[in-house]
Design a protein around this motif. Structure first.
Motif, short mmCIF file in Angstrom:
data_model
loop_
_atom_site.label_atom_id
_atom_site.label_comp_id
_atom_site.label_asym_id
_atom_site.label_seq_id
_atom_site.Cartn_x
_atom_site.Cartn_y
_atom_site.Cartn_z
N HIS A 131 -77.94 -94.44 43.82
CA HIS A 131 -78.63 -93.97 45.02
C HIS A 131 -79.15 -92.55 44.84
O HIS A 131 -78.70 -91.78 44.00
N HIS A 182 -63.72 -98.68 46.71
CA HIS A 182 -64.99 -98.08 46.30
C HIS A 182 -64.78 -96.61 45.98
O HIS A 182 -63.80 -96.00 46.40
N VAL A 206 -73.97 -101.51 51.70
CA VAL A 206 -73.19 -102.39 50.82
C VAL A 206 -72.34 -103.35 51.65
O VAL A 206 -72.33 -104.57 51.40
N ASP A 256 -69.42 -103.99 41.09
CA ASP A 256 -70.84 -103.80 41.40
C ASP A 256 -71.11 -102.30 41.47
O ASP A 256 -70.21 -101.51 41.77
N LYS A 304 -80.24 -98.81 44.63
CA LYS A 304 -80.50 -99.87 43.65
C LYS A 304 -79.17 -100.53 43.30
O LYS A 304 -78.25 -99.85 42.82
N ALA A 305 -79.06 -101.82 43.52
CA ALA A 305 -77.82 -102.56 43.22
C ALA A 305 -77.89 -103.14 41.82
O ALA A 305 -78.88 -103.77 41.44
N TYR A 340 -73.94 -99.28 42.90
CA TYR A 340 -75.05 -98.99 43.79
C TYR A 340 -75.54 -97.57 43.49
O TYR A 340 -74.96 -96.59 43.96
N SER A 371 -85.16 -101.90 44.18
CA SER A 371 -84.43 -100.95 45.01
C SER A 371 -84.90 -101.08 46.45
O SER A 371 -85.96 -101.66 46.73
N SER A 374 -74.98 -104.57 38.41
CA SER A 374 -73.64 -105.11 38.16
C SER A 374 -73.20 -104.77 36.75
O SER A 374 -74.03 -104.52 35.87
#
Length: 200
Positions: A71, A35, A22, A67, A87-88, A69, A3, A90
């Protein structure tokens, strides 16, 4: 995946910070097509408070993938400073958050890249199905796959007054309006017939 923490001022909005992070990180290969931000409802317990679902196009193949993300916003009140932690992940990386993904984004996706992605999409669609079933259960008696306790009475049977209110025929709870837990329907529910409800 790791992260990243981003220091922010008190006036900066978490969603603006996440979206900028992003957008800046996609590079030339990927394009952000759509998004959506969804609250997880678990931030008060030290978990990720929200997720940004990002529908991303691979410019080299034209494929659309998802994807995520995760948070949260950590505040240091002593110095009046804040940090947004992101933190990304998938859809292809294993079991991850799937609640509340807009159907428009799910319907736009290309074929899943692997079994993890296929399972993630099934989970996301099932979330919508269960939410729809909960709306349809308003005014009906349901059995939950777990028990809830109110005033030392534990039961799994409730009449759904609204999406956030229950009633109960239990002698210890009759006449009370009960606050339903957030997303109480995510684990599923069984709608009882009139006869079944009358005999429980």
């Amino acid at each position: 995946m790791g992260s990243v923490g981003i220091a922010v001022s008190r006036d900066e909005k978490t969603r603006d910070v996440v979206l900028a992070h992003v957008s800046d990180g996609l590079g030339v290969r990927y394009e952000l097509v759509d998004h959506a931000f969804v609250a997880t409802g678990r931030g008060r317990h030290g978990n990720w408070s929200g997720v940004m679902y990002a529908l991303v196009r691979d410019r080299s193949t034209g494929e659309l993938l998802m994807d995520l993300y995760l948070h949260l916003r950590a505040r240091e009140t002593q110095f009046r400073s804040s940090e947004v932690v992101i933190k990304a992940v998938s859809e292809t990386s294993g079991p991850v958050e799937h609640c509340g993904v807009p159907m428009r984004m799910l319907n736009a996706l290309s074929d899943p890249a692997n079994d993890w992605a296929a399972q993630w999409r099934r989970n996301a669609e099932k979330w919508h199905e269960r939410r729809k079933a909960a709306h349809a259960a308003v005014g009906k008696t349901v059995r939950l796959p777990y028990s809830l306790s109110y005033r030392e009475v534990s039961t799994d049977l409730f009449t759904v007054v609204s999406m956030n209110r229950f009633a109960s025929n239990d002698p210890g709870l009759v006449g009370l309006t009960l606050r339903a837990p957030a997303r109480w329907w995510e684990a599923g529910l069984e709608v009882l017939t009139h006869d079944e409800a009358a005999t429980t």
